[in-house]
Design a protein around this motif. Structure first.
Motif, mmCIF file in Angstrom:
data_model
loop_
_atom_site.group_PDB
_atom_site.id
_atom_site.type_symbol
_atom_site.label_atom_id
_atom_site.label_comp_id
_atom_site.label_asym_id
_atom_site.label_seq_id
_atom_site.Cartn_x
_atom_site.Cartn_y
_atom_site.Cartn_z
ATOM 1 N N GLN A 77 0.691 -1.370 -0.224
ATOM 2 C CA GLN A 77 0.400 -0.431 -0.177
ATOM 3 C C GLN A 77 0.486 0.648 -0.114
ATOM 4 N N ILE A 78 0.283 2.194 -1.125
ATOM 5 C CA ILE A 78 1.300 3.245 -0.574
ATOM 6 C C ILE A 78 0.746 4.579 -0.751
ATOM 7 N N GLN A 79 0.722 5.971 -0.488
ATOM 8 C CA GLN A 79 0.213 6.857 -0.122
ATOM 9 C C GLN A 79 0.688 7.886 -1.598
ATOM 10 N N LEU A 80 0.075 8.668 -2.211
ATOM 11 C CA LEU A 80 -0.196 9.499 -3.524
ATOM 12 C C LEU A 80 -0.358 10.764 -2.669
ATOM 13 N N VAL A 81 0.630 11.938 -3.286
ATOM 14 C CA VAL A 81 0.371 13.227 -2.513
ATOM 15 C C VAL A 81 0.240 14.333 -3.108
ATOM 16 N N GLU A 82 -0.960 14.815 -3.721
ATOM 17 C CA GLU A 82 -0.419 15.892 -4.973
ATOM 18 C C GLU A 82 -0.113 17.226 -4.321
ATOM 19 N N SER A 83 0.763 18.021 -4.968
ATOM 20 C CA SER A 83 0.455 19.278 -4.927
ATOM 21 C C SER A 83 0.394 20.692 -5.983
ATOM 22 N N GLY A 84 0.745 21.371 -6.111
ATOM 23 C CA GLY A 84 0.673 22.347 -6.876
ATOM 24 C C GLY A 84 -0.469 22.923 -7.606
ATOM 25 N N GLY A 85 -1.323 22.362 -7.452
ATOM 26 C CA GLY A 85 -2.519 23.565 -8.363
ATOM 27 C C GLY A 85 -3.057 24.437 -7.347
ATOM 28 N N GLY A 86 -3.711 25.445 -8.406
ATOM 29 C CA GLY A 86 -3.644 26.600 -8.661
ATOM 30 C C GLY A 86 -4.889 27.376 -8.671
ATOM 31 N N LEU A 87 -5.463 28.936 -8.979
ATOM 32 C CA LEU A 87 -6.040 30.143 -9.668
ATOM 33 C C LEU A 87 -5.041 30.368 -10.790
ATOM 34 N N VAL A 88 -5.148 30.007 -12.434
ATOM 35 C CA VAL A 88 -3.729 30.510 -13.008
ATOM 36 C C VAL A 88 -4.863 31.246 -14.515
ATOM 37 N N GLN A 89 -4.571 31.950 -14.966
ATOM 38 C CA GLN A 89 -4.676 32.609 -16.638
ATOM 39 C C GLN A 89 -4.092 32.278 -17.351
ATOM 40 N N ALA A 90 -5.643 32.317 -18.015
ATOM 41 C CA ALA A 90 -4.920 32.110 -19.096
ATOM 42 C C ALA A 90 -3.639 31.703 -20.293
ATOM 43 N N GLY A 91 -2.466 30.490 -20.579
ATOM 44 C CA GLY A 91 -1.866 31.202 -20.942
ATOM 45 C C GLY A 91 -0.592 31.410 -19.796
ATOM 46 N N GLY A 92 -1.063 30.866 -18.680
ATOM 47 C CA GLY A 92 0.200 30.702 -17.333
ATOM 48 C C GLY A 92 0.366 29.327 -17.485
ATOM 49 N N SER A 93 0.846 28.988 -16.320
ATOM 50 C CA SER A 93 1.883 27.576 -16.005
ATOM 51 C C SER A 93 1.779 27.266 -14.912
ATOM 52 N N LEU A 94 1.456 25.518 -14.835
ATOM 53 C CA LEU A 94 2.089 25.467 -13.149
ATOM 54 C C LEU A 94 2.506 24.032 -13.395
ATOM 55 N N ARG A 95 2.998 23.767 -11.913
ATOM 56 C CA ARG A 95 4.066 22.629 -12.129
ATOM 57 C C ARG A 95 2.959 21.893 -10.372
ATOM 58 N N LEU A 96 2.651 20.615 -11.579
ATOM 59 C CA LEU A 96 1.373 20.268 -10.911
ATOM 60 C C LEU A 96 2.818 18.254 -10.070
#
Length: 124
Positions: free
Chosen positions: A1-20
Motif C-alpha cells: 500500500q502506498i500513498q500519493l500526495v498531489e500539490s501545486g494546483g491553483g488558479l492561473v490565467q489562460a496562457g499561464g503555467s503550473l507544475r503539479l
C-alpha cells in the motif's frame, strides 16, 4: 500500500503555467507506472499523461501534447506534470495514480493507487 500526495494546483490565467507534483510513499517508486488524470465537473475522468517505471516511456493525450510534460524523479519518489499554455478547458481536479508496472498504462481502471487530487482552475 502506498500513498500519493498531489500539490501545486491553483488558479492561473489562460496562457499561464503550473507544475503539479505527486509524492509517493514507497522506496520502490521506480517500479511503478505513474499517470496524471483529470476530472472536470460533469465529465468523466480522463488521462492527461503517463510514464513507465523508469521514466523512459511517456504517453500524452492529444490535448496535452506540446503543452504538458510528465517527468519523474526516482530519487525523490515524485512525479511531476508541467503544464504550459493553460486553457480554461484545462480546469479540473487533477489526480496522480500509480501501478506496480514498468510499462506505460493509459487505462485508469488499471491503476491501483490514487491521490486525493488537486484543483486546477484556469480563468479566461
Amino acid at each position: 500500500q502506498i500513498q500519493l500526495v498531489e500539490s501545486g494546483g491553483g488558479l492561473v490565467q489562460a496562457g499561464g503555467s503550473l507544475r503539479l507534483s505527486c509524492a509517493a510513499s514507497t522506496r520502490l517508486f521506480s517500479m511503478f507506472a505513474m499517470g496524471w488524470f483529470r476530472q472536470a465537473p460533469g465529465k468523466e475522468r480522463e488521462l492527461v499523461a503517463a510514464t513507465g517505471g523508469s521514466g523512459g516511456s511517456t504517453f500524452y493525450t492529444e490535448s496535452a501534447k506540446g503543452r504538458f510534460t510528465i517527468s519523474r524523479d526516482n530519487v525523490k519518489n515524485t512525479v511531476y506534470l508541467q503544464m504550459n499554455s493553460l486553457k480554461p478547458e484545462d480546469t479540473a481536479v487533477y489526480y496522480c495514480a500509480a501501478k506496480f508496472a514498468e510499462r506505460v498504462i493509459t487505462n485508469w481502471e488499471q491503476y491501483d493507487y490514487w491521490g486525493q487530487g488537486t484543483q486546477v482552475t484556469v480563468s479566461s
